[in-house]
Design an enzyme around this catalytic site. Structure first.
Site, PDB file in Angstrom:
ATOM      1  N   ARG A 104      -2.268   3.108   8.337  1.00 21.30           N
ATOM      2  CA  ARG A 104      -1.960   3.954   7.178  1.00 21.30           C
ATOM      3  C   ARG A 104      -2.941   5.118   7.018  1.00 21.30           C
ATOM      4  O   ARG A 104      -2.529   6.242   6.748  1.00 21.30           O
ATOM      5  CB  ARG A 104      -2.012   3.077   5.921  1.00 21.30           C
ATOM      6  N   GLU A 144      -8.478  -1.059  13.787  1.00 18.58           N
ATOM      7  CA  GLU A 144      -7.010  -0.952  13.856  1.00 18.58           C
ATOM      8  C   GLU A 144      -6.429  -0.246  12.641  1.00 18.58           C
ATOM      9  O   GLU A 144      -5.553  -0.790  11.959  1.00 18.58           O
ATOM     10  CB  GLU A 144      -6.387  -2.346  13.933  1.00 18.58           C
ATOM     11  N   CYS A 200      24.267   1.254  -3.360  1.00 15.69           N
ATOM     12  CA  CYS A 200      24.861   0.502  -4.471  1.00 15.69           C
ATOM     13  C   CYS A 200      24.018  -0.685  -4.909  1.00 15.69           C
ATOM     14  O   CYS A 200      24.429  -1.841  -4.771  1.00 15.69           O
ATOM     15  CB  CYS A 200      26.253   0.047  -4.064  1.00 15.69           C
ATOM     16  N   GLU A 201      22.840  -0.415  -5.360  1.00 18.65           N
ATOM     17  CA  GLU A 201      21.958  -1.446  -5.906  1.00 18.65           C
ATOM     18  C   GLU A 201      21.065  -0.798  -6.936  1.00 18.65           C
ATOM     19  O   GLU A 201      20.575   0.316  -6.697  1.00 18.65           O
ATOM     20  CB  GLU A 201      21.007  -2.004  -4.834  1.00 18.65           C
TER      21      GLU A 201
HETATM   22  N1  LLP Z   1      -3.835  -4.643  12.176  1.00 21.76           N
HETATM   23  C1  LLP Z   1      -2.982  -5.637  11.859  1.00 21.76           C
HETATM   24  C2  LLP Z   1      -3.099  -6.907  12.570  1.00 21.76           C
HETATM   25  C3  LLP Z   1      -1.993  -5.442  10.884  1.00 21.76           C
HETATM   26  O1  LLP Z   1      -1.155  -6.424  10.571  1.00 21.76           O
HETATM   27  C4  LLP Z   1      -1.905  -4.188  10.223  1.00 21.76           C
HETATM   28  C5  LLP Z   1      -0.884  -3.945   9.198  1.00 21.76           C
HETATM   29  C6  LLP Z   1      -2.801  -3.168  10.593  1.00 21.76           C
HETATM   30  C7  LLP Z   1      -3.763  -3.442  11.563  1.00 21.76           C
HETATM   31  C8  LLP Z   1      -2.788  -1.800   9.966  1.00 21.76           C
HETATM   32  O2  LLP Z   1      -3.057  -1.861   8.616  1.00 21.76           O
HETATM   33  P1  LLP Z   1      -3.226  -0.497   7.788  1.00 21.76           P
HETATM   34  O3  LLP Z   1      -4.478   0.169   8.283  1.00 21.76           O
HETATM   35  O4  LLP Z   1      -2.036   0.328   8.025  1.00 21.76           O
HETATM   36  O5  LLP Z   1      -3.339  -0.951   6.382  1.00 21.76           O
HETATM   37  N2  LLP Z   1       4.641  -2.146   5.150  1.00 21.76           N
HETATM   38  C9  LLP Z   1       3.473  -2.239   4.292  1.00 21.76           C
HETATM   39  C10 LLP Z   1       2.186  -2.386   5.088  1.00 21.76           C
HETATM   40  C11 LLP Z   1       2.202  -3.529   6.080  1.00 21.76           C
HETATM   41  C12 LLP Z   1       0.942  -3.666   6.864  1.00 21.76           C
HETATM   42  C13 LLP Z   1       1.085  -4.668   7.951  1.00 21.76           C
HETATM   43  N3  LLP Z   1      -0.058  -4.829   8.799  1.00 21.76           N
HETATM   44  C14 LLP Z   1       3.442  -1.028   3.360  1.00 21.76           C
HETATM   45  O6  LLP Z   1       4.349  -0.207   3.415  1.00 21.76           O
HETATM   46  O7  LLP Z   1       2.525  -0.913   2.541  1.00 21.76           O
END
Ligand code: LLP
Length: 431
Positions: free
Chosen positions: A289, A286, A356-357
């Site tokens: 990023r 999964e 404004c922060e």
């Molecule tokens: N699978 C599940 C169950 C997840 O909760 C997530 C991400 C992924 C896969 C994908 O993870 P990745 O490969 O993208 O690391 N907003 C935060 C990141 C939140 C990630 C949430 N879950 C940021 O901007 O760093």
């Protein structure tokens, strides 16, 4: 083979300067800015393809598939591109499920993750013949059993276990430690399977883990994979069927080349080959990023350059457009769209938005080329968790998104007009 050779090869780089101007693939970013206005997000299809291809290549002949975690970037155009490349999807809401269907995916290519799936969402996705529910608690399993009974469809289930591994990432995106809200304690997995097997309308078939995001060392993955491998063997000995193993996402990317040194992705795949593959399960990956972060930039214009105590660049993008710096103290490289000449002196800037922060600060004390009012700049590596986390705080419209493919580009989400934003709200007659 090291990741550098695959991931950061010049061929894979879709953002580069030509004749002094930053281009995305073959398109001059300045010309998009002229037509679309700033700020806007810009994505490269080529970079998305090359990141996807790296994972595909490393999967090789293993029985594994990519379920792109669309929470990272769920623009329909990005999703369609990934669907065309053969991706399935990991979704976390009814809305994300609908988006996956909209781009041509079908239930059998979609996994539903998340701690709080509502009954409405369970019903919607069951009726859509979803491949798998990653279940995170007993109350959720009971709810699914109830809904599945009502619609008369047996629900395929994987159990998300919490392996109690510290992913050594930012506190807010670490998910696999005991005490984090995710999954069920790994030590209680056998008990959970026993209970699940007694329910008529759910069919437990697999195990799922996801220990966090932006993970920059393979060690936590190694620990988690070893625990999960042990668990799969124990569960099988106990007579349970484990056909699916979802190993989540979490691969870190080098936001700051000077100090972030994520492991080579080949090391991660070596762990999969050595620890996960021998279990003879269908492997589900999964990544979010890793596929889209480096494929996107946020383009913004300098409104004012203000020099007092410090040099402050006030730009037209703000924390509502890219929240990662203020929320996670995240670093995004900032580059000028017009390449500065090498003899031009660098200056130390704070780069801030108009909100404004004080928290609306992208960086403090960063050495950058000199900017003037009206100059364009770009935040790099903004393709993941950028546009999707944006808000309309300060009644600022959501910024448009643009997709580039070779010498073509198109706006793939429009900037809403102030009128459209205002018309969504209603003033009651009695006021
Ligand atoms: N699978 C599940 C169950 C997840 O909760 C997530 C991400 C992924 C896969 C994908 O993870 P990745 O490969 O993208 O690391 N907003 C935060 C990141 C939140 C990630 C949430 N879950 C940021 O901007 O760093």
């Amino acid at each position: 083979m090291r990741a550098q050779s695959l991931v950061h090869s010049p061929m894979a780089n879709s953002f580069s300067y030509h004749n002094g101007w930053l281009h995305c693939e073959e398109v001059n970013i300045k010309s998009i800015a002229k037509q679309v206005g700033t700020p806007f997000y810009l994505y490269s299809t080529r970079k998305i393809s090359s990141q996807f291809a790296i994972i595909k290549q490393l999967i090789g002949s293993m029985d594994a598939r990519i379920y792109y975690a669309m929470k990272a970037n769920s623009n329909l155009a990005v999703l369609r591109h990934l669907h065309n490349l053969g991706a399935g999807f990991d979704v976390v809401s009814g809305g994300e499920f609908q988006k996956a269907i909209k781009v041509g995916s079908n239930g059998s290519s979609i996994i539903f993750s998340g701690v709080g799936k509502t009954k409405d969402e369970l019903e919607l996705t069951l009726k859509g013949n979803i491949k798998q529910f990653n279940i995170e608690s007993f109350p959720e399993l009971l709810a699914l059993n109830e809904v599945a009974g009502q619609v008369g469809i047996r629900a395929p289930v994987s159990i998300r276990v919490n392996p109690d591994v510290d992913a050594n990432t930012h506190e807010k995106i670490s998910t696999g430690r005991a005490g984090d809200k995710f999954g069920i304690p790994i030590l209680r997995a056998a008990e959970f399977f026993q209970l699940a097997n007694q329910l008529e309308w759910v069919e437990p078939k697999g195990i799922d883990i996801h220990i966090g995001s932006q993970i920059t060392s393979v060690d936590p993955f190694k620990k988690a994979f070893n625990s999960v491998a042990k668990l799969v063997m124990e569960l099988r000995q106990g007579g349970h069927v484990i056909d699916f193993l979802d190993i989540g996402g979490g691969l870190g990317i080098p936001y700051n080349h000077e100090c972030d040194t994520p492991f080579a992705i080949e090391e991660y795949f070596k762990l999969i080959r050595d620890i996960i593959n021998p279990l003879d399960c269908e492997i589900e990956l999964e990544p979010g990023r890793f596929i889209v972060a480096e494929a996107g930039v946020l383009v913004s214009e300098v409104i004012y350059e203000k020099s007092a105590e410090r040099n402050i660049l006030i730009i037209d993008a703000a924390m509502n457009d890219l929240i990662r710096p203020t929320l996670y103290s995240a670093y995004h490289p900032i580059v000028a769209i017009k390449k500065s000449s090498t003899d031009q002196p660098l200056r130390i800037y704070d780069v801030v938005g108009p909100v404004c922060e004080t928290g609306d600060t992208f960086t403090r004390g960063r050495e950058l080329p000199s900017f003037n009012n009206g100059d364009l700049l770009a935040f790099l590596n903004a393709g993941a968790y950028g546009a999707v986390m944006a808000s309309e705080y300060n009644t600022r419209p959501l910024v448009p998104e643009v997709l580039v493919g070779g010498s073509h580009w198109q706006v793939v989400r429009e900037r809403p007009s102030f009128q459209a934003m205002i018309e969504r709200e209603k003033i009651p007659d009695w006021l």
